[in-house]
Design an enzyme around this catalytic site. Sequence first.
Site, short mmCIF file in Angstrom:
data_model
loop_
_atom_site.label_atom_id
_atom_site.label_comp_id
_atom_site.label_asym_id
_atom_site.label_seq_id
_atom_site.Cartn_x
_atom_site.Cartn_y
_atom_site.Cartn_z
N LYS A 76 0.81 -1.23 0.00
CA LYS A 76 0.00 0.00 0.00
C LYS A 76 0.84 1.27 0.00
O LYS A 76 0.34 2.34 -0.36
CB LYS A 76 -0.93 0.01 1.22
CG LYS A 76 -2.39 -0.15 0.84
CD LYS A 76 -3.29 -0.21 2.06
CE LYS A 76 -3.92 1.12 2.38
NZ LYS A 76 -4.94 0.96 3.44
N GLY A 81 6.27 -6.02 -29.23
CA GLY A 81 5.04 -6.53 -29.82
C GLY A 81 4.89 -6.12 -31.27
O GLY A 81 4.25 -6.82 -32.06
N ASP A 82 5.45 -4.97 -31.64
CA ASP A 82 5.37 -4.50 -33.01
C ASP A 82 6.54 -3.57 -33.25
O ASP A 82 7.40 -3.41 -32.39
CB ASP A 82 4.03 -3.78 -33.26
CG ASP A 82 3.90 -2.47 -32.52
OD1 ASP A 82 4.80 -2.15 -31.69
OD2 ASP A 82 2.93 -1.74 -32.74
N LYS A 132 -5.83 -8.14 -1.94
CA LYS A 132 -5.56 -9.23 -2.89
C LYS A 132 -4.14 -9.77 -2.70
O LYS A 132 -3.91 -10.98 -2.77
CB LYS A 132 -5.78 -8.77 -4.33
CG LYS A 132 -7.25 -8.55 -4.64
CD LYS A 132 -7.49 -8.26 -6.10
CE LYS A 132 -8.99 -8.22 -6.40
NZ LYS A 132 -9.67 -7.08 -5.72
N ILE A 189 -9.63 -6.61 -33.27
CA ILE A 189 -10.81 -6.88 -32.44
C ILE A 189 -10.57 -6.31 -31.04
O ILE A 189 -9.69 -6.77 -30.33
CB ILE A 189 -11.12 -8.40 -32.34
CG1 ILE A 189 -11.35 -8.99 -33.74
CG2 ILE A 189 -12.35 -8.64 -31.44
CD1 ILE A 189 -11.75 -10.47 -33.73
N VAL A 213 -6.99 -11.15 -31.38
CA VAL A 213 -6.92 -10.93 -32.82
C VAL A 213 -6.75 -9.43 -33.07
O VAL A 213 -7.54 -8.63 -32.57
CB VAL A 213 -8.20 -11.43 -33.52
CG1 VAL A 213 -8.16 -11.12 -35.02
CG2 VAL A 213 -8.40 -12.92 -33.27
N ASP A 268 4.03 -0.26 -37.72
CA ASP A 268 3.34 1.04 -37.74
C ASP A 268 4.33 2.09 -38.23
O ASP A 268 5.47 2.12 -37.75
CB ASP A 268 2.89 1.45 -36.32
CG ASP A 268 1.68 0.65 -35.84
OD1 ASP A 268 0.91 0.15 -36.68
OD2 ASP A 268 1.50 0.54 -34.61
N ARG A 270 12.86 1.90 -25.92
CA ARG A 270 13.01 1.78 -24.46
C ARG A 270 13.97 0.66 -24.09
O ARG A 270 14.10 0.31 -22.92
CB ARG A 270 11.64 1.57 -23.79
CG ARG A 270 10.64 2.70 -24.03
CD ARG A 270 9.50 2.70 -23.00
NE ARG A 270 8.84 1.43 -22.84
CZ ARG A 270 7.86 0.97 -23.63
NH1 ARG A 270 7.42 1.71 -24.62
NH2 ARG A 270 7.32 -0.22 -23.41
N VAL A 327 -1.28 1.68 -5.39
CA VAL A 327 -1.76 0.49 -4.68
C VAL A 327 -2.66 0.94 -3.53
O VAL A 327 -2.20 1.58 -2.59
CB VAL A 327 -0.60 -0.38 -4.15
CG1 VAL A 327 -1.15 -1.59 -3.40
CG2 VAL A 327 0.30 -0.82 -5.29
N1 DCP Z 1 0.79 5.03 -26.75
C1 DCP Z 1 0.16 5.72 -25.71
N2 DCP Z 1 -1.12 5.42 -25.35
C2 DCP Z 1 -1.78 4.43 -25.98
C3 DCP Z 1 -1.16 3.71 -27.03
C4 DCP Z 1 0.13 4.04 -27.39
O1 DCP Z 1 0.78 6.62 -25.11
N3 DCP Z 1 -3.02 4.15 -25.62
C5 DCP Z 1 2.18 5.37 -27.11
C6 DCP Z 1 3.12 4.82 -26.06
C7 DCP Z 1 3.56 3.51 -26.64
C8 DCP Z 1 3.65 3.87 -28.11
O2 DCP Z 1 2.54 4.74 -28.34
O3 DCP Z 1 4.80 3.10 -26.10
C9 DCP Z 1 3.64 2.69 -29.04
O4 DCP Z 1 2.48 1.89 -28.82
P1 DCP Z 1 2.56 0.31 -28.82
O5 DCP Z 1 1.17 -0.18 -28.64
O6 DCP Z 1 3.30 -0.16 -30.03
O7 DCP Z 1 3.34 -0.05 -27.47
P2 DCP Z 1 4.86 -0.38 -27.14
O8 DCP Z 1 5.74 -0.19 -28.34
O9 DCP Z 1 5.21 0.42 -25.93
O10 DCP Z 1 4.85 -1.91 -26.71
P3 DCP Z 1 4.82 -3.20 -27.66
O11 DCP Z 1 6.16 -3.88 -27.51
O12 DCP Z 1 3.71 -4.03 -27.12
O13 DCP Z 1 4.59 -2.73 -29.06
MG MG Z 2 5.23 -1.04 -30.15
MN MN Z 3 2.64 0.17 -32.26
#
Ligand code: DCP
Ligand code: MG
Ligand code: MN
Length: 331
Positions: A60, A189-190, A72, A106, A103, A252, A183, A65
Site C-alpha cells: 500500500k 510486440g510491433d 488481494k 478486435i 486478434v 506502424d 526503451r 496500490v
Molecule cells: N501510446 C500511448 N497510449 C496508448 C497507445 C500508445 O501513449 N493508448 C504510445 C506509447 C507507446 C507507443 O505509443 O509506447 C507505441 O504503442 P505500442 O502499442 O506499439 O506499445 P509499445 O511499443 O510500448 O509496446 P509493444 O512492444 O507491445 O509494441
Molecule cells: Mg510497439
Molecule cells: Mn505500435
Amino acid sequence: SKRKAPSSDNPNHDFCEFLIEIGEYERNVNRNIHKYNAYRKAASSLAAHPTRITSGKEAKKLEGVGQKIAEKIDEFINTGKLRKIDKIREDDTSNVISLLTRVSGIGPAKAQEFFHSGINSIEELEKNKSKLSHHQLIGLKYFKDFEEKIPRSEIEEIEKLVRGYVSSLDNSYLITICGSYRRGKAESGDIDVLITHPSFTSSTTDKDVSTRHLKKIVALLEKNKLITDTISLGGVKFMGVCRIKDIARRLDIRITPHDQYHCATLYFTGSDIFNKEMRAHALQNGFTLNEYCLRRMGSTGVPGEPLPVSSEEDIFDYINYPYKTPTERNL
Ligand code: DCP
Ligand code: MG
Ligand code: MN
C-alpha cells in the site's frame, strides 16, 4: 499491440501477473478502462520495486496500490491463490472475449458483439469472414504470427533496411524507431517507425505533402517486399505487416511535422503509463503536453502557442521533470 505481463527478473512478478489479468478482465468484460489503468499502474509500481513485497500493508505504500489491491496481495500471500482469478478463469464469457481480443483489430466491444452473435472461437471467426473488417481479416490471417514477440536483433535488421530504402528516396528524412524497442526492450510486440522531413512542418497548409511522403515510402517498402500487407494508410499513419524472416510482424509508420518531431518521439516511445504520468506532471506545472506540442496553460485555462522544442530534454526542462532516458521510461 496486445500486451502480456512484464517478464520475470522482478521479485514481484507473480503479483504483477495477477493484477494484469484482473485489469484485462475489467477492460475486456466489464469495459472499465479506469479499472484497467488502475490495475496496470499498480502492477507497474510493483514491477519497479526492487525487493519482494511481503504484505498488503507494505504494498500500500507504493503509488497506485490501494486497499483493495493490498487485500488481494494478502490473500495471495496467505493462500497461494486468488478467488477473483479463479472466478475469471471459470467464466466462459471472459475466456471467449479474452481470446477474441487477441486478434489484431478486435477490441473489447467488437469481441462482445461477436460473442453475443455466437462467434466464440478462432474457427468460428474463420467461418464468418464476411462479418470481419479488413483489419480483422489480417489479424486472423496472421493470428499465430502476431502472438510472437519480435526479438530486438530482428528489429535492428528491419531498421537498417528501412533506413536504407528511405534515405535512397531522400537523405533528409529523419527516422526513429520508437515504442518498446527505443526503451531498450529485448522483445517487442510491433515495430513503431516515426519519420519526418524538413519540407513538412505544422505550418504546411497542403495536407497532401505528408500523404505524398508516406505513400512514397510505403510503396517503396512494398516494392522491396518488406511490407506484405496494409491494414490502413492515411495521411499521417500507416498500419500494416512486414516480414524479413518466416514470421510476419506488425509495422506502424507515422509521419510527423518537422517542428513536432520531439513531442512525437516522446509520445511514441512511451510507455503509455509513462506518458500518462508525464502529462499529469506537465498539467500540475501549468503545461499541456500531447504528441504534437507542449503549451503553457494560461490562467483562463486556454493553452498558449506551442513552445519551441529542439530535443526531448527541452520538454522535460520546461515542465521541470527530471530527464529520463528512453530506457528509464519503462513504467
Ligand atoms: N501510446 C500511448 N497510449 C496508448 C497507445 C500508445 O501513449 N493508448 C504510445 C506509447 C507507446 C507507443 O505509443 O509506447 C507505441 O504503442 P505500442 O502499442 O506499439 O506499445 P509499445 O511499443 O510500448 O509496446 P509493444 O512492444 O507491445 O509494441
Ligand atoms: Mg510497439
Ligand atoms: Mn505500435
